[in-house]
Scaffold this motif. Structure first.
Motif, PDB file in Angstrom:
ATOM      1  N   ALA A 245       0.858  -1.191   0.000  1.00 17.93           N
ATOM      2  CA  ALA A 245       0.000   0.000   0.000  1.00 17.93           C
ATOM      3  C   ALA A 245       0.885   1.228   0.000  1.00 17.93           C
ATOM      4  O   ALA A 245       2.100   1.127   0.174  1.00 17.93           O
ATOM      5  N   SER A 247       0.115   4.662   1.549  1.00 17.68           N
ATOM      6  CA  SER A 247       0.030   5.853   2.370  1.00 17.68           C
ATOM      7  C   SER A 247       0.785   5.726   3.688  1.00 17.68           C
ATOM      8  O   SER A 247       0.877   6.687   4.425  1.00 17.68           O
ATOM      9  N   ALA A 252      -3.221   1.912   5.867  1.00 13.88           N
ATOM     10  CA  ALA A 252      -2.433   1.166   4.895  1.00 13.88           C
ATOM     11  C   ALA A 252      -1.960  -0.152   5.491  1.00 13.88           C
ATOM     12  O   ALA A 252      -1.973  -1.188   4.822  1.00 13.88           O
ATOM     13  N   LEU A 255      -4.785  -2.487   5.447  1.00 12.98           N
ATOM     14  CA  LEU A 255      -5.030  -3.020   4.103  1.00 12.98           C
ATOM     15  C   LEU A 255      -4.012  -4.086   3.749  1.00 12.98           C
ATOM     16  O   LEU A 255      -4.352  -5.139   3.202  1.00 12.98           O
ATOM     17  N   VAL A 256      -2.746  -3.824   4.078  1.00  7.22           N
ATOM     18  CA  VAL A 256      -1.710  -4.788   3.724  1.00  7.22           C
ATOM     19  C   VAL A 256      -1.947  -6.111   4.438  1.00  7.22           C
ATOM     20  O   VAL A 256      -1.865  -7.184   3.839  1.00  7.22           O
TER      21      VAL A 256
END
Lengths: 381, 158, 206, 376, 259
Positions: A245, A247, A252, A255-256
């Motif tokens: 990701a 940001s 982030a 998300l990762v």
């Protein structure tokens, strides 16, 4: 309110383990932090010098208790290098199976702890519930939920029981459905996005300078994953993507990690299919029994070792759920390892705490430290 | 990247500071260097060889001398590099790498308290894992663990 | 409350010093002596004194025939453990509060502040560095209070008991009521330990 | 039973008791005992005791209700082994806390440390005196019960801050300060939202407000005010997503970190008392109190104590909504909370006042009776 | 080495109406668990009970008990005293040193029968001992409940372990197979004095002392007082416990590969 130091820990709901984050605050703003570790220092490196090569495995499970398999794998790889052994192919696939399921279990544990940190109550229980399914699978072939003692120098202890692969597929299906729910509960909420966006930012060059690895590094946009960069075990024969990701903030990292779990499911489907098609031995054949069978002989160990193995060193690294773990095993020809040195990813990730905590609010400490995914066992060892 | 390449690139910078570059399992090679030239080597490794990431610093007590080792990683080469230097046990000190790689900070603190290797010009050399004032260095070979018999439950069959 | 353990040798404080043989130690193993001077018996002395005072009070007043079972019922059905995690067992501790085992069924709700707790579940390895804090936390818990040593590390140091930094058993620091064996114990085993403790509270007489 | 008010019940009880007592006493004492003033005094006492018992019982039931609901939201069962379905669990908790050792931290200020929780508890209890639970269950016809209730309700931050300050703990102090900031910030939108209700109902009296809703409940026309009011109440009750003062993740237990035993039980009880009051206020102001729509069959609304029954059903449902929110939302941050409070909630509540004024002026309120068939 | 970037700043979910989506998810979960939450009511329902697992996992479709193979679980040990040969291998293999060999009735005075006594306050349930047991008499069962009020009750004597064995709990069926051409115990003949210690202490009685021819005395050399016998080890019966090596006074036995 003037500036003051407060101790967050060692008994504090934020720490998820035994460590102490000393925070200097002005009102609600963080001016300085000083992590204080060592409350769980158990001297694993020292005890390892007093044990046989296989007996160190029992310590590895307890070294990082949320990712026991990854640390078993790490140590076993190094010890095999130091002793000059090679496991059979099925054992390599079984190790990948263990590693990836462990990654899912560890990330689910992280998810549970992280959402609890930002005040979400029920996803904590969803995470624990789904983690238990993975642990059920572990139990079905290793006999334990968390401390497995499964890998051996030269392979693994035993094969998976019949019917395991079907159950594994069921669990994988269940998990893929749940990941959608997790995202709905977190990303679908305005409050979560308000809380976590632009929080705890640590850019890629800072990550590299401070030795930060793992999901934190990939959340900063650096595509670095040992499974791709230096494939070990059977990873070079499996298809998967590296989750990255941009940001570099808490979102982030979320998300990762979620994407990594999806990729792990993808890897595991391939591994499970492979295991169905390729039966075979799981322990290297010509092993002297005191290494192959897991017990120590008495008398003449030194003789045996000198006969079979010269001196050697082993250095290897695995992509642990928290990041990049390394082990350095020195074999001086004695019956015990001369020196075992581990590199814990969380150790480096916490050491950079000042970089990503200063300037935020006190209320931001739990989400940020939650996104770091602290496992004190491996930091203190 | 092979050991020879590394040696060729490092030799002009370090001269006699570079002892040898040899193959080492799992890494691009092992660079052995003189501890007095440590800082130059670190800079060369980081800037010329582009090993921007220091993963691990540790030390081994070989009774007569102590070995300090560093593991660096290069994103370009996707390889590890193993650096090691020997320091005498009587005067075990080496220049701190934390000015070159900030990540060395905690690793050096740990190496100092465990194996008693002093890192010169370290910004913050104090205890990390053991409490302040702990006088021993547990990972020295002369430090012995408890004997299990001492810890037996005394009244075992009560 | 039951007498803590059989491993407590009352004649001699079973602290770090009590573990070692008499006489001067060889210089090499000197290093392995635990380095913190801990007043091991602070909590331990406090308990019997409090118990004695309470017992004499009850004996004078002689009124607790009816009240005691009621309070024992309340006490055993609402055990608030301290919310902290030491090591591996903490993960199983958390799992026991997860959906599958749901320790809240028994009224067991973890609280973060020791002031609101009745039960300290020592779920992991206790090091000498954290020993002070453990004793402080124990002393901050109001009476009546109980301690469960969960897992082998808390029971006797576990696989790490030979290490230089590990307390070989939390009963060297605070009195322990129930030991749960396991490495780590399953969540069921932890619940079993809590049920065992409830049984002890039901049977207590003072 | 509809005619039997709580006060008349306690009055009858008191006079019967005192007359029975008086009948066995000699003349002068009889006259003293059966004096109307004495009867009124005893009646008020009995009234208070019944109210206290009812509110405490409801609070404990509310905790049970929350634990069970939360359990199902979390895919587990919640307390279930103590009493039938865990109904006795909270009694066990209370008894246990009652018998716990009372202590005072070394550096704490005893005055604030002890009076804080007591005052917090007492002010939370007083509100029940003015809340009409049913047509008969109130303390009489005070003209400004709504204002009185809200005024007492907003005492709390003071006592929280006092107890937090006195316990001499950094976490407590931060929790207390957050609590004060948050409650003050949300007091304003709540009051402004209530102004909309008052505009439409034309009265400050809660009983009148409920009777004004006999034809249509206010939540339809005043939906903006309802949203503001519920959000503000969540903040006032310090529940997720606005439970910053007790944010477990960063401030160990918030302002009650140093409290244990009965004092902690006071905090716990008072928290849920306030939650009960909040739910009751939502029901009273927006959901028609004890009245039911006319399309509900008469058999369901005319049995004895039907008003109280339906009132409680509504209250527990509203609280169930709060639990739902708690189960699914994370916690916000202090600055975000205050920003939402001052920058969003106050404009919204002003908007709701404007809307209410428009509705009252154009006299189209009956058209907006919201639930299908609610309008009579 | 390039791989596609998979988790860019494009979240899979986005908020709808601020908080509507998580609340809907929680409500869905609530509706599901109204019928049957994931909880097992522990003292009454047990995961190791297969009928319970089938009932719950099959009937409700909930994720309870999926993937359970309980026979492999490593819990309390079961010891069959009758088949134990006192070979000490369990005690030697224990990394936590929690096994002590204690005398049990049944042996002859010269060879007291010794069986393992396990301290569960130290045992880490790694299973090394049951893997090492050559006779399969020390196995691990599925029993996991072990909470005691006194520390000393955690020490399980052989008799107590035998009681566990008699309860017929499911035993851990996994056995680690021995390597095909295993190292054996070899003899260094010139050092042997024929003292019979190895043969006497061998738990499996696989060592027999055979006579060897007495060499002719060389002139000038003093006749040694050795007994002219030599141990012969039957490799198929040998469990490789190493007792003979440890009792040998002359260190003439050693590990090696038999040609």
């Amino acid at each position: 309110m003037s500036e003051m130091w407060i101790n967050m820990g060692p008994q504090h709901p934020m720490t998820h383990g035994l460590w102490n984050l000393r925070v200097k605050i002005d009102g609600e703003m963080i001016l300085d932090v000083d992590p204080e570790m060592g409350y769980l220092h158990r001297g694993i490196e020292k005890i390892s010098e007093d044990r046989h090569y296989n007996e160190v495995i029992t310590l590895m499970d307890r070294c990082c208790y949320v990712a026991g398999f990854a640390w078993e794998h790490l140590y076993i790889q190094s010890a095999e290098q130091a002793l000059g052994l090679r496991p059979p192919e099925r054992a390599e696939y079984l190790r990948v199976l263990c590693d990836e399921f462990q990654r899912i279990a560890s990330h689910l544990m992280w998810y549970a702890a992280f959402v609890q940190d930002i005040g979400l109550m029920s996803p904590f229980l969803y995470g624990m519930r789904d983690r238990d399914l993975v642990l059920d699978l572990f139990q079905s072939y290793t006999g334990a939920r968390m401390t497995y003692e499964y890998m051996r120098v030269g392979g693994v202890r035993n094969d998976v029981p019949p019917g395991f692969t079907d159950q594994a597929r069921k669990v994988l299906d269940w998990l893929s459905d749940r990941f959608v729910e997790y995202d709905q509960l977190c990303l679908g909420s305005t409050i979560f996005r308000e809380r976590c966006d632009d929080l705890g930012t640590l850019k890629a060059n800072d990550c590299v300078a401070h030795g930060v690895t793992g999901p934190m590094l990939r959340a900063a946009g650096l595509k670095r994953d040992l499974r791709k960069d230096r494939p070990y075990a059977a990873y070079d024969r499996l298809e998967f993507d590296v989750a990255v990701a941009d940001s570099a903030d808490v979102t982030a990292r979320y998300l990762v990690r979620m994407e990594e779990m999806r990729q792990s499911v993808r890897i595991l489907r391939q591994v499970v299919d492979w295991l169905d098609r390729h039966p075979g031995p799981v322990l290297a054949e010509r092993l002297p029994r005191w290494l192959g069978a897991p017990y120590a002989p008495i008398g003449n160990e030194g003789y045996l070792l000198k006969r079979h193995y010269a001196k050697g060193v082993g250095f290897s690294a695995v992509e642990e759920p928290h990041g990049e773990a390394q082990a350095y095993v020195v074999n001086d020809g004695g019956e015990h390892p001369y020196r075992v040195k581990f590199r814990s990813p969380v150790f480096a990730n916490i050491s950079a705490a000042r970089q990503y905590l200063v300037g935020y609010h006190v209320a931001d400490i739990p989400p940020i430290m939650g996104s770091v995914d602290v496992c004190v066992g491996e930091v203190d060892r | 990247m092979q050991p020879d390449d590394i040696a060729r690139q490092l030799a002009p910078k370090l001269g006699d500071g570079l002892l040898s570059v040899e193959p080492f399992p799992g890494t691009a090679g092992r660079v052995r260097f003189r501890s007095e030239r440590a800082l130059e080597l670190f800079r060369a490794v980081r800037d010329d060889l582009h090993f921007g990431h220091l993963s691990m610093v540790g030390a081994i007590d070989w009774v007569d001398h102590r070995e300090v080792f560093y593991v660096a990683w290069s994103d370009a080469a996707t390889q590890y590099l193993f650096l090691s230097t020997d320091v005498p046990a009587s005067a075990a000190h080496v220049e701190s790498a934390s000015s070159v790689w900030p990540s060395a900070n905690w690793h050096e603190r740990e190496a100092w308290e465990m194996v008693d290797v002093t890192f010169d010009n370290h910004p913050d050399l104090r205890h990390l894992l053991m409490p302040d004032g702990y006088a021993f260095h547990p990972l020295l070979r002369s430090f012995k663990l408890h004997e299990p018999e001492e810890l037996e439950v005394k009244s075992r069959h009560v | 409350m039951t007498t803590p353990t059989a491993s407590v040798a009352p004649a001699k404080p079973p602290g770090p010093e009590g573990l070692r043989p008499e006489g001067p130690l060889p210089t090499v193993t000197q290093a392995a002596v635990p380095f913190i001077e801990i007043e091991t018996l602070r909590a331990r002395e406090f308990l019997p004194a409090a118990r004695e005072a309470l017992t004499s009070l009850i004996a004078e007043q002689g009124q607790t025939k009816v009240i005691r079972p009621v309070f024992n019922w309340a006490g055993r059905n609402s055990l608030f453990p301290l919310h902290w995690g030491l090591a591996c067992c903490a993960i199983e501790f958390a799992a026991a509060f997860g959906g599958r085992w749901d320790a809240e069924r028994f009224g067991v709700v973890p609280r973060s502040s020791p002031r609101q707790c009745d039960l300290m579940i020592v779920n992991g390895t206790v090091t000498w560095k954290v020993a002070h804090k453990l004793i402080t936390l124990y002393e901050q818990m109001p009476e009546p209070k109980w301690v469960i040593a969960m897992g082998n590390c808390a029971t006797g140091g576990g696989p790490f008991r030979t290490a230089y930094s590990v307390v070989p058993g939390v009963d060297k620091l605070v009195p322990v009521d129930v030991y749960i064996a396991g490495c780590p114990p399953r969540p069921e085993a932890m619940l079993d330990g809590i049920l065992k403790l409830e049984q002890l509270i039901r049977e207590r007489k003072e | 039973m509809a005619s039997a008010t709580l006060y008349s019940v306690s009055d009858g009880l008191a006079s019967a008791l005192l007359h029975a007592l008086g009948s066995v006493l000699p003349g002068p004492a009889r006259a003293a005992v059966t004096n109307p003033n004495v009867i009124v005094g005893l009646a008020v006492l009995i009234f208070a005791v019944i109210l206290l018992a009812a509110s405490m019982l409801n609070t404990i039931l509310l905790i049970w209700w929350e634990r069970k609901l939360l359990g199902r939201f979390m895919d587990r069962r919640g307390a279930m082994h103590v009493g039938f379905a865990g109904l006795l669990q909270n009694f066990a908790d209370g008894l246990k806390l009652f018998r716990k050792n009372t202590f005072q931290p070394q550096e704490a200020d005893p005055l604030g440390f002890y009076t804080g929780p007591c005052a917090y508890m007492v002010t939370s209890l007083i509100i029940f005196g003015v809340l009409p639970i049913s047509s008969g269950w109130n303390a009489g016809t005070l003209p400004l019960t709504l204002l009185l209730a809200l005024a007492i309700f907003s005492f709390a931050p003071l006592f929280i801050f006092v107890s937090a300050w006195s316990s001499n703990n950094k976490y407590s102090l931060m929790g207390g300060m957050r609590s004060a900031a948050q409650m003050i910030a949300y007091e304003v939108p709540i009051l402004l939202a209530v102004v909309a209700v008052i505009l439409v109902a034309g009265s400050f009296n809660l009983t009148t407000i409920v009777y004004e809703q006999q034809n249509y409940w206010f939540w339809g026309p005043l939906v903006v005010a309802l949203i503001v009011f519920v959000a503000g109440m969540l903040a006032e009750m310090e529940r997720i997503p606005f439970d910053l003062p007790e944010a477990e993740a960063e401030l160990v237990e918030g302002w009650n970190t140093e409290y244990g035993g009965m004092l902690f039980a006071f905090f716990m009880l008072a928290d849920y008392l306030r939650a009960l009051v909040g739910s009751i206020l939502v029901v009273l102001l927006f959901l028609g109190g004890w009245t039911m729509p006319t399309w509900v069959p008469g058999a369901l609304t005319s049995f004895p104590l039907a008003g109280i029954f339906w009132f409680m059903v509504k209250t527990y449902t509203v609280f169930g909504l709060f639990v739902w929110v708690r189960a699914s939302l994370p916690r916000v941050r202090t600055d975000q909370l205050l920003r939402v409070g001052w920058n969003r909630m106050i404009p919204l509540s002003l908007l709701s006042i404007f809307l209410a004024a428009v509705l009252v002026t154009v006299k189209c309120l009956p058209l907006l009776g919201c639930v299908p068939g609610v309008g009579s | 080495m390039a791989s596609p970037i998979t988790a860019k700043e494009k979240p899979s979910e986005n908020p709808i109406l601020f908080v509507a989506r998580p609340m809907a998810t929680a409500a869905r979960q609530f509706a599901k668990s109204l019928i049957r939450p994931a909880t097992i009511v522990y003292p009454y329902e047990r995961l190791e009970d297969p009928t319970f697992r089938d009932r719950v996992a099959v009937a409700s479709g909930r994720p309870i008990g999926v993937g359970h193979v309980w026979d492999n679980y490593r819990g309390v040990h079961a010891l069959n005293i009758a088949t134990c040969i006192s070979c000490n291998l369990c005690a030697f293999s224990c990394p936590d040193l929690c096994i002590e060999m204690v005398t049990v009735p049944g042996g002859d005075p010269k060879h007291p029968k010794k069986c393992p006594e396990i301290d569960y306050g130290k045992c880490s349930y790694c299973g090394f001992c049951s893997d090492a047991c050559p006779e399969g008499c020390l196995t691990m069962t599925t029993r996991y409940e072990l909470s005691v009020a006194r520390r000393a009750e955690m020490v399980y004597s052989p008799e107590k372990l035998y009681d566990v064995f008699r309860t017929k709990l499911p035993m851990n069926p996994i056995r680690v197979e021995r390597p095909a051409n295993e190292d054996a115990i070899l003899l260094d003949p010139p050092l042997c004095i024929g003292c019979n210690a190895c043969s006497r202490d061998c738990p499996t009685q696989c060592i027999t002392m055979l006579d060897i021819p007495k060499p002719a005395a060389k002139p000038g050399e003093k006749q040694t007082k050795r007994i002219w016998k030599e141990p012969v080890i039957n490799d198929s019966d040998c469990v490789r416990c190493g007792t003979c090596i440890s009792v040998c006074p002359k260190e003439c036995l050693f590990w090696g590969t038999r040609k």
